[in-house]
Enzyme design. Structure first.
Site, mmCIF file in Angstrom:
data_model
loop_
_atom_site.group_PDB
_atom_site.id
_atom_site.type_symbol
_atom_site.label_atom_id
_atom_site.label_comp_id
_atom_site.label_asym_id
_atom_site.label_seq_id
_atom_site.Cartn_x
_atom_site.Cartn_y
_atom_site.Cartn_z
ATOM 1 N N GLY A 1 -3.794 -4.254 -4.441
ATOM 2 C CA GLY A 1 -5.411 -3.334 -5.719
ATOM 3 C C GLY A 1 -4.713 -1.974 -5.449
ATOM 4 N N HIS A 2 -4.194 -2.436 -6.845
ATOM 5 C CA HIS A 2 -2.756 -0.723 -7.325
ATOM 6 C C HIS A 2 -4.422 0.190 -7.310
ATOM 7 C CE1 HIS A 2 -0.033 -3.267 -7.916
ATOM 8 N NE2 HIS A 2 0.104 -3.365 -6.523
ATOM 9 N N GLN B 1 2.100 -6.335 -2.982
ATOM 10 C CA GLN B 1 2.881 -6.211 -1.888
ATOM 11 C C GLN B 1 3.636 -5.314 -1.642
ATOM 12 O OE1 GLN B 1 1.294 -9.547 -2.940
ATOM 13 N NE2 GLN B 1 -0.735 -8.610 -2.582
ATOM 14 N N LYS C 1 2.597 1.917 -5.295
ATOM 15 C CA LYS C 1 3.225 1.362 -6.059
ATOM 16 C C LYS C 1 2.197 1.411 -7.552
ATOM 17 C CE LYS C 1 3.055 -2.837 -4.388
ATOM 18 N NZ LYS C 1 2.496 -2.166 -2.742
ATOM 19 N N ASP D 1 1.017 -1.113 0.118
ATOM 20 C CA ASP D 1 0.250 0.714 0.419
ATOM 21 C C ASP D 1 0.851 1.914 0.570
ATOM 22 O OD1 ASP D 1 -2.490 -1.678 0.177
ATOM 23 O OD2 ASP D 1 -1.972 -1.604 2.693
HETATM 24 P P1 IMP Z 1 -2.890 -12.722 1.757
HETATM 25 O O1 IMP Z 1 -1.819 -11.935 0.653
HETATM 26 O O2 IMP Z 1 -4.687 -12.691 1.530
HETATM 27 O O3 IMP Z 1 -2.823 -14.546 2.098
HETATM 28 O O4 IMP Z 1 -2.922 -12.223 3.505
HETATM 29 C C1 IMP Z 1 -1.478 -12.173 3.751
HETATM 30 C C2 IMP Z 1 -1.162 -10.550 4.481
HETATM 31 O O5 IMP Z 1 -0.713 -9.773 2.947
HETATM 32 C C3 IMP Z 1 -2.188 -10.133 5.540
HETATM 33 O O6 IMP Z 1 -1.970 -9.534 6.360
HETATM 34 C C4 IMP Z 1 -2.860 -9.298 3.659
HETATM 35 O O7 IMP Z 1 -3.339 -8.199 4.681
HETATM 36 C C5 IMP Z 1 -1.438 -8.776 3.526
HETATM 37 N N1 IMP Z 1 -1.940 -8.380 2.194
HETATM 38 C C6 IMP Z 1 -1.852 -8.469 1.292
HETATM 39 N N2 IMP Z 1 -1.991 -8.400 0.285
HETATM 40 C C7 IMP Z 1 -1.776 -7.007 0.399
HETATM 41 C C8 IMP Z 1 -1.506 -5.679 -0.425
HETATM 42 O O8 IMP Z 1 -1.922 -6.003 -1.901
HETATM 43 N N3 IMP Z 1 -1.591 -4.275 0.400
HETATM 44 C C9 IMP Z 1 -1.353 -4.844 2.050
HETATM 45 N N4 IMP Z 1 -0.852 -6.196 2.665
HETATM 46 C C10 IMP Z 1 -1.558 -7.118 1.125
#
Ligand code: IMP
Length: 430
Positions: free
Chosen positions: A40-41, A225, A16, A13
Site C-alpha cells: 500500500g504505497h 515491502q 517508498k 512501510d
Molecule cells: P503477506 O505478504 O500478506 O503474505 O504477509 C506476510 C507478512 O508481510 C505480514 O507480516 C505482513 O504484515 C507483511 N507485509 C506484507 N506486505 C506488507 C507491506 O506492504 N508493508 C508492511 N508489511 C507487509
C-alpha cells in the site's frame, strides 16, 4: 544510462511510494517487480491521499510510463479499482502509460480463502499476513499450477486451466481447511470480464523494458515491502513470499543485473512492523504508543496498528550489505520532534555476547536484547524547513549517527507527507 532500484530496507512501510514520487521526475519509467495488493504505497498530493497497491507510484507524475512487471502478483479486481480511483482523482490512466506483464501471476479467490483459513488455524503463531492471498499465489507459481495474465485474457486457456486447478483447490478447501468449495462458473464469469478489461494494458513488459533501456530511457525499479520481509533474507517464516530485495528487480522484470546502476534504500527514522515475528528494537508501553500516534502508524492496506520501535542500525546495515545500497532516503524525521531522548540500536545482546550482524535465527532475534546508543532529542518543528543547515544540531547528530552506524550516506530526508517536504543532501546521480 542510470537505472536504479529503490527498496525498503526495514520491514516495509518506510515511505517508498512517497520517495518514488519525489524522484520519479528524474526518470522515464517506473516499474514494480514483486508483491501485489499486500503493498500500500501512500502518496499525498495537494492534501489528497492516494494509496497504490499494484500501480507504480510514478503514475502520479505526468508523462511517465508505469509498468507492472512479471514478478508482481495481480489481483485483477483490485487493480481495476485502483485504475478507477486514479481516474476519478483526475489522473489519466490508459494503455499508453500503464503496461501489465503477460507473465504476471493472477490472484484467484481460492488464494485469499486459503491465506485466511491458514492464518486462522495458526492461532497465536500466525504470520499476520494481509489476507490478500499472496503466499498461496506465489506457492502456485513455483508449483507450476498458477494462472498468468496471458491466460486471464484468453477465455479458452482460462477455462482449461481454471477447471483443472479448481478440482484440486476445492478438495483442499473442503477436506483440509473445512471451507466452502469455489464455483467454477462464478469465478470464470468474473475473471473473463476482468481479462477483457485489462487486455489493452497487457504486453511483454520484459521486451518493452529492454527496448526502452536500449533507447537510453531511465528506469526506476520500485520495490514493495522491505528487505526484512524478503522470503530469503527476512525474518523467515515471518516474511512475505517474494524477493523484496534488489535481486527481485531482475527476476521480476526480465532486466539483466548489468543494466542496473544504483540501489537506494528507504528507511524510516524509527522502525515499524505490521504482523507477527521478531522485532528487536520494538518499544512497548507509552513510548511505543507515542511513536504510533505521532507517526500515524496504521497499515495502509489493512488499517492494522503498526508495532513501533527505535531505528535499528544492525538491521539496516544488513539490508545495505545484501543489496549494495549506496544511499538512504530517510523518511519521517519530523515525527521524532518532542522526544526527550532518541535511541539507535547498534547491537543485539544474546547469551552474554554482543551481536553486530543480523542473525538468521528467529529464536535469537526474539530473545536478544537491543543495545542502544542514546542521543539528545529536539523540540523544534521540522516540517517547514527547507535546508539541511536549518535542522537543529540534535537532528543533524542523529543523521550523522545513522550514516556512521549503517555505513551508508543519506541522500534525501523527508519531513512530511507532501511533495515539497523533502531536503536533498546529495545529488542522486553522480
Ligand atoms: P503477506 O505478504 O500478506 O503474505 O504477509 C506476510 C507478512 O508481510 C505480514 O507480516 C505482513 O504484515 C507483511 N507485509 C506484507 N506486505 C506488507 C507491506 O506492504 N508493508 C508492511 N508489511 C507487509
Amino acid at each position: 544510462m542510470s537505472n536504479l532500484v529503490l527498496i525498503g530496507a526495514q520491514w516495509g512501510d518506510e515511505g517508498k511510494g512517497r520517495i518514488v514520487d519525489v524522484i520519479a521526475d528524474k526518470v522515464d519509467v517506473v516499474t514494480r517487480y514483486q508483491g501485489g495488493s499486500n503493498a500500500g504505497h501512500t502518496i499525498v498530493i495537494d492534501g489528497e491521499t492516494i494509496i497504490l497497491h499494484h500501480i507504480p507510484s510514478g503514475m502520479l507524475r505526468e508523462g511517465k510510463l508505469s509498468i507492472i512487471g512479471n514478478g508482481v502478483v495481480v489481483d485483477p479486481g483490485v487493480l481495476l479499482d485502483e485504475i478507477e480511483r486514479l481516474r476519478s482523482a483526475g489522473y489519466v490512466v490508459f494503455d499508453g502509460n500503464l503496461k501489465l506483464s503477460d507473465r504476471a501471476h493472477v490472484v484467484m479467490p481460492y488464494h485469499k480463502d486459503i491465506d485466511l483459513a491458514r492464518e486462522e488455524s495458526l492461532g497465536n503463531i500466525k504470520i499476520g499476513t494481509t489476507g490478500r492471498g499472496i503466499g498461496p499465489v506465489y506457492e502456485d507459481k513455483v508449483a507450476r499450477r498458477g494462472i498468468r495474465v496471458s491466460e486471464l485474457i484468453d477465455k479458452e486457456s482460462l477455462e482449461k486451466r481454471l477447471r483443472s486447478v479448481l478440482e484440486e483447490k476445492n478438495l483442499y478447501l473442503t477436506k483440509v481447511l473445512d471451507r466452502e468449495p469455489i464455483d467454477f462458473e462464478r469465478v470464470y464469469g468474473e475473471y473473463t470480464q476482468y481479462g477483457e478489461e485489462l487486455k489493452p494494458y497487457v504486453t511483454d513488459t520484459s521486451m518493452l523494458l529492454n527496448d526502452l533501456i536500449s533507447a537510453g530511457k531511465r528506469i526506476l525499479f520500485e520495490g514493495a515491502q522491505g528487505v526484512l520481509l524478503d522470503v530469503d533474507f527476512g525474518t523467515y517464516p515471518y516474511v512475505t513470499s517474494s524477493s523484496a530485495g534488489a535481486g527481485g528487480a531482475c527476476t521480476g522484470t526480465g532486466v539483466s543485473p548489468t543494466k542496473i546502476d544504483h540501489v537506494f534504500g528507504v528507511v524510516k527514522s524509527y522502525t515499524t512492523r505490521v504482523g507477527g515475528g521478531p522485532f528487536p528494537s520494538e518499544v512497548s508501553g507509552e513510548l511505543g504508543l507515542k511513536l504510533r500516534e505521532y507517526g500515524a502508524e496504521y497499515g495502509s492496506t489493512t488499517g492494522r496498528p503498526r508495532r513501533c520501535g527505535w531505528f535499528d542500525s544492525v538491521a539496516v546495515r544488513y539490508s545495505a550489505k545484501l543489496n549494495g545500497i549506496s544511499g538512504l532516503a530517510l523518511t519521517k524525521l519530523d515525527i521524532l520532534t518532542g522526544f526527550e531522548k532518541i535511541k539507535i540500536c547498534v547491537g543485539y545482546e544474546y547469551n552474554d555476547e554482543i551481536l553486530t550482524n543480523f542473525p538468521s535465527s528467529v529464536e535469537v532475534l526474539t530473545n536478544c536484547s537491543p543495545v542502544y546508543e542514546e542521543l539528545g532529542g529536539w523540540e523544534d518543528e521540522l516540517s517547514n524547513l527547507a535546508k539541511y543547515s536549518d535542522l537543529p544540531p540534535q537532528a543533524r547528530a542523529f543523521l550523522d549517527k545513522i550514516e556512521e552506524t549503517t555505513g551508508v550516506p543519506i541522500f534525501v530526508i523527508s519531513l512530511g507527507a507532501s511533495r515539497e517536504q523533502v531536503i536533498f543532501l546529495k545529488e542522486l546521480f553522480s
